[in-house]
Design a protein around this motif. Structure first.
Motif, PDB file in Angstrom:
ATOM      1  N   LEU A 233      89.218  16.981  37.752  1.00  0.00           N
ATOM      2  CA  LEU A 233      88.966  18.232  37.032  1.00  0.00           C
ATOM      3  C   LEU A 233      88.136  19.189  37.879  1.00  0.00           C
ATOM      4  CD1 LEU A 233      88.938  20.105  34.600  1.00  0.00           C
ATOM      5  CD2 LEU A 233      87.054  18.766  33.664  1.00  0.00           C
ATOM      6  N   THR A 234      87.025  18.715  38.406  1.00  0.00           N
ATOM      7  CA  THR A 234      86.166  19.604  39.195  1.00  0.00           C
ATOM      8  C   THR A 234      86.844  19.995  40.511  1.00  0.00           C
ATOM      9  OG1 THR A 234      84.985  17.770  40.263  1.00  0.00           O
ATOM     10  CG2 THR A 234      84.092  18.587  38.191  1.00  0.00           C
ATOM     11  N   THR A 235      87.662  19.104  41.049  1.00  0.00           N
ATOM     12  CA  THR A 235      88.382  19.438  42.287  1.00  0.00           C
ATOM     13  C   THR A 235      89.381  20.561  42.036  1.00  0.00           C
ATOM     14  OG1 THR A 235      88.157  17.146  43.067  1.00  0.00           O
ATOM     15  CG2 THR A 235      89.823  18.521  44.140  1.00  0.00           C
ATOM     16  N   VAL A 236      90.102  20.478  40.922  1.00  0.00           N
ATOM     17  CA  VAL A 236      91.063  21.530  40.585  1.00  0.00           C
ATOM     18  C   VAL A 236      90.346  22.850  40.316  1.00  0.00           C
ATOM     19  CG1 VAL A 236      92.727  22.301  38.845  1.00  0.00           C
ATOM     20  CG2 VAL A 236      92.837  19.974  39.721  1.00  0.00           C
ATOM     21  N   LEU A 237      89.238  22.806  39.576  1.00  0.00           N
ATOM     22  CA  LEU A 237      88.475  24.027  39.296  1.00  0.00           C
ATOM     23  C   LEU A 237      87.944  24.638  40.591  1.00  0.00           C
ATOM     24  CD1 LEU A 237      86.415  22.983  36.135  1.00  0.00           C
ATOM     25  CD2 LEU A 237      88.470  24.402  36.217  1.00  0.00           C
ATOM     26  N   HIS A 238      87.422  23.797  41.469  1.00  0.00           N
ATOM     27  CA  HIS A 238      86.897  24.254  42.761  1.00  0.00           C
ATOM     28  C   HIS A 238      88.016  24.886  43.583  1.00  0.00           C
ATOM     29  CE1 HIS A 238      83.921  23.105  46.224  1.00  0.00           C
ATOM     30  NE2 HIS A 238      84.470  24.290  46.421  1.00  0.00           N
ATOM     31  N   ALA A 239      89.177  24.223  43.592  1.00  0.00           N
ATOM     32  CA  ALA A 239      90.315  24.742  44.349  1.00  0.00           C
ATOM     33  C   ALA A 239      90.782  26.085  43.792  1.00  0.00           C
ATOM     34  CB  ALA A 239      91.462  23.729  44.322  1.00  0.00           C
ATOM     35  N   LEU A 240      90.844  26.206  42.463  1.00  0.00           N
ATOM     36  CA  LEU A 240      91.261  27.466  41.848  1.00  0.00           C
ATOM     37  C   LEU A 240      90.277  28.586  42.159  1.00  0.00           C
ATOM     38  CD1 LEU A 240      92.482  26.242  38.332  1.00  0.00           C
ATOM     39  CD2 LEU A 240      93.898  27.115  40.214  1.00  0.00           C
ATOM     40  N   ASN A 241      88.989  28.273  42.137  1.00  0.00           N
ATOM     41  CA  ASN A 241      87.969  29.264  42.453  1.00  0.00           C
ATOM     42  C   ASN A 241      88.131  29.754  43.894  1.00  0.00           C
ATOM     43  OD1 ASN A 241      85.263  30.614  41.874  1.00  0.00           O
ATOM     44  ND2 ASN A 241      84.728  29.361  43.642  1.00  0.00           N
ATOM     45  N   ASN A 242      88.285  28.824  44.836  1.00  0.00           N
ATOM     46  CA  ASN A 242      88.439  29.206  46.238  1.00  0.00           C
ATOM     47  C   ASN A 242      89.759  29.922  46.488  1.00  0.00           C
ATOM     48  OD1 ASN A 242      86.065  27.787  46.452  1.00  0.00           O
ATOM     49  ND2 ASN A 242      86.699  26.584  48.221  1.00  0.00           N
ATOM     50  N   LEU A 243      90.822  29.436  45.841  1.00  0.00           N
ATOM     51  CA  LEU A 243      92.138  30.057  46.015  1.00  0.00           C
ATOM     52  C   LEU A 243      92.116  31.510  45.566  1.00  0.00           C
ATOM     53  CD1 LEU A 243      95.192  29.855  46.607  1.00  0.00           C
ATOM     54  CD2 LEU A 243      95.483  29.089  44.233  1.00  0.00           C
ATOM     55  N   THR A 244      91.500  31.756  44.424  1.00  0.00           N
ATOM     56  CA  THR A 244      91.409  33.122  43.913  1.00  0.00           C
ATOM     57  C   THR A 244      90.628  34.012  44.870  1.00  0.00           C
ATOM     58  OG1 THR A 244      91.484  32.301  41.637  1.00  0.00           O
ATOM     59  CG2 THR A 244      90.671  34.545  41.962  1.00  0.00           C
ATOM     60  N   ALA A 245      89.490  33.493  45.353  1.00  0.00           N
ATOM     61  CA  ALA A 245      88.661  34.281  46.264  1.00  0.00           C
ATOM     62  C   ALA A 245      89.399  34.580  47.565  1.00  0.00           C
ATOM     63  CB  ALA A 245      87.365  33.525  46.556  1.00  0.00           C
ATOM     64  N   VAL A 246      90.112  33.588  48.106  1.00  0.00           N
ATOM     65  CA  VAL A 246      90.832  33.783  49.365  1.00  0.00           C
ATOM     66  C   VAL A 246      91.959  34.795  49.200  1.00  0.00           C
ATOM     67  CG1 VAL A 246      92.357  32.674  51.050  1.00  0.00           C
ATOM     68  CG2 VAL A 246      90.250  31.529  50.328  1.00  0.00           C
ATOM     69  N   VAL A 247      92.735  34.655  48.130  1.00  0.00           N
ATOM     70  CA  VAL A 247      93.866  35.558  47.899  1.00  0.00           C
ATOM     71  C   VAL A 247      93.381  36.993  47.679  1.00  0.00           C
ATOM     72  CG1 VAL A 247      95.713  36.153  46.283  1.00  0.00           C
ATOM     73  CG2 VAL A 247      95.423  33.782  47.038  1.00  0.00           C
ATOM     74  N   LEU A 248      92.355  37.140  46.847  1.00  0.00           N
ATOM     75  CA  LEU A 248      91.850  38.494  46.569  1.00  0.00           C
ATOM     76  C   LEU A 248      91.298  39.166  47.832  1.00  0.00           C
ATOM     77  CD1 LEU A 248      90.030  37.999  43.140  1.00  0.00           C
ATOM     78  CD2 LEU A 248      92.206  39.153  43.557  1.00  0.00           C
ATOM     79  N   THR A 249      90.622  38.378  48.651  1.00  0.00           N
ATOM     80  CA  THR A 249      90.018  38.935  49.870  1.00  0.00           C
ATOM     81  C   THR A 249      91.054  39.171  50.954  1.00  0.00           C
ATOM     82  OG1 THR A 249      87.953  37.770  49.383  1.00  0.00           O
ATOM     83  CG2 THR A 249      88.264  38.571  51.631  1.00  0.00           C
ATOM     84  N   MET A 250      91.947  38.214  51.132  1.00  0.00           N
ATOM     85  CA  MET A 250      92.883  38.255  52.250  1.00  0.00           C
ATOM     86  C   MET A 250      93.994  39.294  52.052  1.00  0.00           C
ATOM     87  SD  MET A 250      94.912  35.070  54.018  1.00  0.00           S
ATOM     88  CE  MET A 250      93.429  34.088  54.191  1.00  0.00           C
ATOM     89  N   TRP A 251      94.511  39.386  50.844  1.00  0.00           N
ATOM     90  CA  TRP A 251      95.673  40.246  50.632  1.00  0.00           C
ATOM     91  C   TRP A 251      95.403  41.495  49.796  1.00  0.00           C
ATOM     92  CZ3 TRP A 251      96.983  34.866  50.727  1.00  0.00           C
ATOM     93  CH2 TRP A 251      97.779  34.508  51.825  1.00  0.00           C
ATOM     94  N   LEU A 252      94.392  41.407  48.936  1.00  0.00           N
ATOM     95  CA  LEU A 252      94.114  42.566  48.096  1.00  0.00           C
ATOM     96  C   LEU A 252      92.883  43.341  48.552  1.00  0.00           C
ATOM     97  CD1 LEU A 252      94.899  41.056  44.574  1.00  0.00           C
ATOM     98  CD2 LEU A 252      96.404  42.320  46.124  1.00  0.00           C
ATOM     99  N   GLY A 253      92.149  42.772  49.499  1.00  0.00           N
ATOM    100  CA  GLY A 253      90.987  43.473  50.043  1.00  0.00           C
ATOM    101  C   GLY A 253      89.859  43.657  49.053  1.00  0.00           C
ATOM    102  N   VAL A 254      89.771  42.756  48.040  1.00  0.00           N
ATOM    103  CA  VAL A 254      88.730  42.887  47.020  1.00  0.00           C
ATOM    104  C   VAL A 254      87.437  42.266  47.524  1.00  0.00           C
ATOM    105  CG1 VAL A 254      88.073  42.256  44.682  1.00  0.00           C
ATOM    106  CG2 VAL A 254      90.436  42.852  45.179  1.00  0.00           C
TER     107      VAL A 254
END
Length: 254
Positions: A233-254
């Motif tokens: 559970l915590t691994t999936v939550l951690h992965a989702l948190n990092n995935l969101t941050a990476v995608v927003l920063t890398m492709w959306l420039g947020v």
């Protein structure tokens, strides 16, 4: 009776060895696991430096380590090193790897509850950051991710930060450390607090503001580890948190 017969002394029952490392055992093994993670990460950079025929010194390590592909490989190689060290520690205790780390899939409602709580927590920090005029993502991380995108390293960085890093950190913090410390005098509250603090220390590349955010997220992960008895559970939550941050920063420039 056998108890008074010198030829048949009473049987001595040897107490079973606890199958969990307690406070100091967990702390010492946790340090060794962290060192193993570091060796795995720095070892990848050393191999790249040697492969290029560069002198193996601090300057070369820093030069190669700044490259997105090299950093992604470094983070990724920390995972097998971490798993190997944790496996050894648990093996010595003759315990089940799956049970020790609570590698049980959570109920969907637990996953949903954990995700909603994480979203609310991140949004609260995001709102505070904007109110204070601060950046939502540390500048060096934003530069790294955008540079990686431009140099064709987007997918390896995505894997490193959204899969390898969450697994390594969760196995150490909410897996091994929480398991041993929650069985010690610290109990569950102390284990959540101390494992979150250790997880925060792993992120010392950030400033105090971002470290405070990491610590509060760690407390939420620790609570969910206790509530669901699931490291997945915590691994999936951690992965989702990092995935969101990476995608927003890398492709959306947020």
């Amino acid at each position: 009776m056998d108890s008074v017969n010198p030829d048949h002394p009473p049987l001595r029952v040897t107490p079973a060895t606890p199958h969990v490392w307690m406070f100091w055992g967990t702390a010492l093994w946790g340090l060794l696991i962290f060192v193993a993670m570091f060796v795995g990460q720095i070892g990848a950079i050393v191999l790249l430096v040697a492969e290029r025929g560069l002198p193996v010194n601090l300057a070369s390590l820093q030069l190669v380590g700044r490259e997105p592909q090299a950093l992604a490989l470094s983070v990724t190689m920390g995972l097998p090193a971490t798993l190997a060290a944790v496996w050894l520690a648990i093996r010595i205790k003759q315990a089940s790897f799956v049970d020790y780390l609570a590698l049980h899939w959570p109920a969907w409602r637990q996953l949903l509850f954990g995700a909603v709580g994480l979203i609310l927590l991140v949004l609260a920090w995001e709102t505070m950051s904007r109110a204070l005029g601060r950046e939502a993502t540390p500048g060096f991380m934003a530069d790294l991710l955008k540079s990686g995108r431009d140099k064709g390293a987007a997918m390896v960085l995505l894997f490193a930060f959204s899969v390898a890093a969450p697994m390594s950190e969760e196995v150490l913090a909410r897996g091994f450390l929480y398991r041993g410390w929650s069985a010690s005098f610290l109990r569950v509250p102390g284990a959540i607090l101390l494992s979150s603090l250790v997880w925060t220390v792993v992120h010392l590349q950030y400033d105090m503001y971002f470290l405070a955010e990491v610590f509060t997220i760690g407390l939420w992960f620790g609570y969910m580890r206790y509530r669901a008895n699931s490291l997945w559970l915590t691994t999936v939550l951690h992965a989702l948190n990092n995935l969101t941050a990476v995608v927003l920063t890398m492709w959306l420039g947020v």
